[in-house]
Design a protein around this motif. Structure first.
Motif, PDB file in Angstrom:
ATOM      1  N   ARG A  19      30.511  -9.487   9.416  1.00  0.00           N
ATOM      2  CA  ARG A  19      31.673 -10.159   8.840  1.00  0.00           C
ATOM      3  C   ARG A  19      31.478 -10.372   7.341  1.00  0.00           C
ATOM      4  O   ARG A  19      31.318 -11.485   6.864  1.00  0.00           O
ATOM      5  CB  ARG A  19      31.906 -11.486   9.532  1.00  0.00           C
ATOM      6  CG  ARG A  19      32.172 -11.296  11.007  1.00  0.00           C
ATOM      7  CD  ARG A  19      32.288 -12.631  11.710  1.00  0.00           C
ATOM      8  NE  ARG A  19      32.565 -12.429  13.122  1.00  0.00           N
ATOM      9  CZ  ARG A  19      32.671 -13.403  13.992  1.00  0.00           C
ATOM     10  NH1 ARG A  19      32.536 -14.650  13.628  1.00  0.00           N
ATOM     11  NH2 ARG A  19      32.924 -13.146  15.260  1.00  0.00           N
ATOM     12  N   GLU A  83      45.260 -18.967  23.950  1.00  0.00           N
ATOM     13  CA  GLU A  83      44.313 -18.446  22.971  1.00  0.00           C
ATOM     14  C   GLU A  83      45.022 -17.499  22.006  1.00  0.00           C
ATOM     15  O   GLU A  83      46.185 -17.155  22.191  1.00  0.00           O
ATOM     16  CB  GLU A  83      43.173 -17.686  23.668  1.00  0.00           C
ATOM     17  CG  GLU A  83      42.377 -18.527  24.643  1.00  0.00           C
ATOM     18  CD  GLU A  83      41.286 -17.715  25.333  1.00  0.00           C
ATOM     19  OE1 GLU A  83      41.026 -16.569  24.903  1.00  0.00           O
ATOM     20  OE2 GLU A  83      40.689 -18.215  26.300  1.00  0.00           O
ATOM     21  N   LEU A  86      41.705 -11.937  17.699  1.00  0.00           N
ATOM     22  CA  LEU A  86      41.273 -11.454  16.399  1.00  0.00           C
ATOM     23  C   LEU A  86      41.050  -9.950  16.500  1.00  0.00           C
ATOM     24  O   LEU A  86      40.242  -9.488  17.315  1.00  0.00           O
ATOM     25  CB  LEU A  86      39.982 -12.150  15.974  1.00  0.00           C
ATOM     26  CG  LEU A  86      39.449 -11.846  14.567  1.00  0.00           C
ATOM     27  CD1 LEU A  86      40.444 -12.305  13.502  1.00  0.00           C
ATOM     28  CD2 LEU A  86      38.098 -12.520  14.355  1.00  0.00           C
ATOM     29  N   LEU A 113      44.330 -12.014  12.703  1.00  0.00           N
ATOM     30  CA  LEU A 113      44.527 -13.014  13.750  1.00  0.00           C
ATOM     31  C   LEU A 113      45.984 -13.031  14.187  1.00  0.00           C
ATOM     32  O   LEU A 113      46.886 -13.223  13.366  1.00  0.00           O
ATOM     33  CB  LEU A 113      44.109 -14.398  13.247  1.00  0.00           C
ATOM     34  CG  LEU A 113      44.001 -15.503  14.295  1.00  0.00           C
ATOM     35  CD1 LEU A 113      42.955 -15.161  15.348  1.00  0.00           C
ATOM     36  CD2 LEU A 113      43.668 -16.829  13.629  1.00  0.00           C
ATOM     37  N   GLU A 135      38.424  -9.897  19.489  1.00  0.00           N
ATOM     38  CA  GLU A 135      37.743 -11.133  19.848  1.00  0.00           C
ATOM     39  C   GLU A 135      38.775 -12.149  20.316  1.00  0.00           C
ATOM     40  O   GLU A 135      39.865 -12.245  19.756  1.00  0.00           O
ATOM     41  CB  GLU A 135      36.964 -11.705  18.655  1.00  0.00           C
ATOM     42  CG  GLU A 135      35.777 -10.882  18.229  1.00  0.00           C
ATOM     43  CD  GLU A 135      34.964 -11.577  17.145  1.00  0.00           C
ATOM     44  OE1 GLU A 135      34.836 -12.819  17.187  1.00  0.00           O
ATOM     45  OE2 GLU A 135      34.470 -10.870  16.252  1.00  0.00           O
ATOM     46  N   ARG A 136      38.428 -12.882  21.360  1.00  0.00           N
ATOM     47  CA  ARG A 136      39.252 -14.007  21.782  1.00  0.00           C
ATOM     48  C   ARG A 136      39.035 -15.156  20.810  1.00  0.00           C
ATOM     49  O   ARG A 136      37.907 -15.451  20.422  1.00  0.00           O
ATOM     50  CB  ARG A 136      38.857 -14.452  23.184  1.00  0.00           C
ATOM     51  CG  ARG A 136      39.074 -13.415  24.242  1.00  0.00           C
ATOM     52  CD  ARG A 136      38.354 -13.779  25.542  1.00  0.00           C
ATOM     53  NE  ARG A 136      38.810 -15.053  26.075  1.00  0.00           N
ATOM     54  CZ  ARG A 136      38.241 -15.660  27.123  1.00  0.00           C
ATOM     55  NH1 ARG A 136      37.190 -15.106  27.703  1.00  0.00           N
ATOM     56  NH2 ARG A 136      38.722 -16.801  27.567  1.00  0.00           N
ATOM     57  N   ALA A 137      40.119 -15.795  20.403  1.00  0.00           N
ATOM     58  CA  ALA A 137      40.038 -16.945  19.509  1.00  0.00           C
ATOM     59  C   ALA A 137      40.414 -18.190  20.309  1.00  0.00           C
ATOM     60  O   ALA A 137      41.583 -18.411  20.618  1.00  0.00           O
ATOM     61  CB  ALA A 137      40.969 -16.769  18.313  1.00  0.00           C
ATOM     62  N   LEU A 144      38.366 -22.873  15.761  1.00  0.00           N
ATOM     63  CA  LEU A 144      38.417 -21.669  16.573  1.00  0.00           C
ATOM     64  C   LEU A 144      37.015 -21.161  16.856  1.00  0.00           C
ATOM     65  O   LEU A 144      36.170 -21.095  15.963  1.00  0.00           O
ATOM     66  CB  LEU A 144      39.230 -20.575  15.872  1.00  0.00           C
ATOM     67  CG  LEU A 144      40.740 -20.801  15.750  1.00  0.00           C
ATOM     68  CD1 LEU A 144      41.390 -19.660  14.976  1.00  0.00           C
ATOM     69  CD2 LEU A 144      41.383 -20.932  17.127  1.00  0.00           C
ATOM     70  N   ARG A 145      36.767 -20.823  18.119  1.00  0.00           N
ATOM     71  CA  ARG A 145      35.520 -20.192  18.525  1.00  0.00           C
ATOM     72  C   ARG A 145      35.845 -18.780  18.993  1.00  0.00           C
ATOM     73  O   ARG A 145      36.822 -18.569  19.694  1.00  0.00           O
ATOM     74  CB  ARG A 145      34.851 -20.980  19.655  1.00  0.00           C
ATOM     75  CG  ARG A 145      33.552 -20.362  20.152  1.00  0.00           C
ATOM     76  CD  ARG A 145      32.848 -21.289  21.130  1.00  0.00           C
ATOM     77  NE  ARG A 145      33.609 -21.460  22.364  1.00  0.00           N
ATOM     78  CZ  ARG A 145      33.505 -20.649  23.424  1.00  0.00           C
ATOM     79  NH1 ARG A 145      32.694 -19.606  23.386  1.00  0.00           N
ATOM     80  NH2 ARG A 145      34.218 -20.868  24.510  1.00  0.00           N
ATOM     81  N   TYR A 146      35.029 -17.806  18.599  1.00  0.00           N
ATOM     82  CA  TYR A 146      35.338 -16.407  18.864  1.00  0.00           C
ATOM     83  C   TYR A 146      34.401 -15.818  19.915  1.00  0.00           C
ATOM     84  O   TYR A 146      33.190 -16.031  19.869  1.00  0.00           O
ATOM     85  CB  TYR A 146      35.260 -15.585  17.572  1.00  0.00           C
ATOM     86  CG  TYR A 146      36.256 -16.049  16.529  1.00  0.00           C
ATOM     87  CD1 TYR A 146      37.576 -15.624  16.571  1.00  0.00           C
ATOM     88  CD2 TYR A 146      35.881 -16.944  15.528  1.00  0.00           C
ATOM     89  CE1 TYR A 146      38.504 -16.055  15.631  1.00  0.00           C
ATOM     90  CE2 TYR A 146      36.804 -17.389  14.590  1.00  0.00           C
ATOM     91  CZ  TYR A 146      38.109 -16.938  14.648  1.00  0.00           C
ATOM     92  OH  TYR A 146      39.028 -17.373  13.727  1.00  0.00           O
ATOM     93  N   THR A 148      33.629 -12.079  21.791  1.00  0.00           N
ATOM     94  CA  THR A 148      33.865 -10.647  21.665  1.00  0.00           C
ATOM     95  C   THR A 148      34.427 -10.049  22.952  1.00  0.00           C
ATOM     96  O   THR A 148      33.977 -10.368  24.050  1.00  0.00           O
ATOM     97  CB  THR A 148      32.548  -9.916  21.314  1.00  0.00           C
ATOM     98  OG1 THR A 148      32.091 -10.384  20.039  1.00  0.00           O
ATOM     99  CG2 THR A 148      32.752  -8.404  21.250  1.00  0.00           C
TER     100      THR A 148
END
Length: 219
Positions: A19, A83, A86, A113, A135-137, A144-146, A148
């Motif tokens: 990133r 959710e 990303l 996003l 990625e799930r947000a 926000l927690r990501y 994969t």
């Protein structure tokens, strides 16, 4: 309707996302803004720079199997409800399978996003990109927690120098009971998308269909 469908086993490849430059695209309803953030709710095409193109599409998610044997209360279950998603794209990533899916470390990498199952309109640099991962947000205590979501394939987003809006299709993701991706397909919903773009930006805006293509097919 043009689409690609690819199934694969649960032994998913490990995707390491570097990133170096994260562009968070947030709607007015929430999220933190920053100097390099933008919005996916563009209404005025004058906001688009000459070296940008509006990416139009949708990311949807469905359970892989919905059968009569499932309990009634699970029939209406929507994966990742509440959710966001990303979407990682990179303009300088190599499509070669011999590169072992190495990601570029340059500033060409973008995190887009968006909302699951909702059409998006996102301005990106006017150049061809490769969609490398999702990625799930998950929102937790305001942040926000990501998580994969490993994809079986990379997809290329073909962009021309004279493009204004590029429709890439509905990337439909199928997940199993362990929230792992078991299949993906690209669905052409361009007729409805064209109408939405005309209503949002005006009929004068050029709309081109360029569905996501499997990257290894374009080598």
């Amino acid at each position: 309707m043009a689409h690609y469908l690819r199934s694969f086993t649960r032994q998913l490849f490990s995707l390491s996302v570097l990133r170096s430059w994260l562009v968070l695209l947030v709607v007015a309803a929430g999220g933190c803004s920053s100097s390099n953030s933008t919005t996916d709710t563009l209404m005025d095409f004058s906001q688009i720079k000459d070296d940008e193109v509006v990416l139009v599409g949708r990311i949807s998610v469905l359970p892989a199997v919905i059968g009569a044997s499932l309990k009634k209360e699970t029939d209406t279950f929507m994966p990742f409800d509440g959710e966001r998603v990303l979407v990682w794209v990179d303009a300088n990533v190599s499509d070669s399978l011999n590169k072992a899916r190495e990601l570029s470390t340059s500033d060409s990498q973008l995190g887009l996003l968006a909302d699951w199952n909702v059409p998006f309109y996102i301005a990106i640099p006017k150049q061809t990109h490769v969609l490398t991962g999702l990625e799930r947000a998950l929102r937790e205590e305001g942040d926000l927690r990501y998580v994969t979501l490993a994809l079986p394939e990379w997809f290329t987003v073909l962009v021309r120098v004279d493009d204004q809006t590029v429709y890439i299709g509905n990337l439909r993701v199928y997940v199993d009971e362990f929230d792992e991706v078991v299949a993906v397909e690209v669905v052409d919903e361009s007729e409805h998308a064209r109408q939405r773009v005309s209503q949002r930006f005006g009929e004068h805006v050029r709309f081109r269909v360029s569905l996501l293509a499997l990257s290894h097919h374009l080598q």
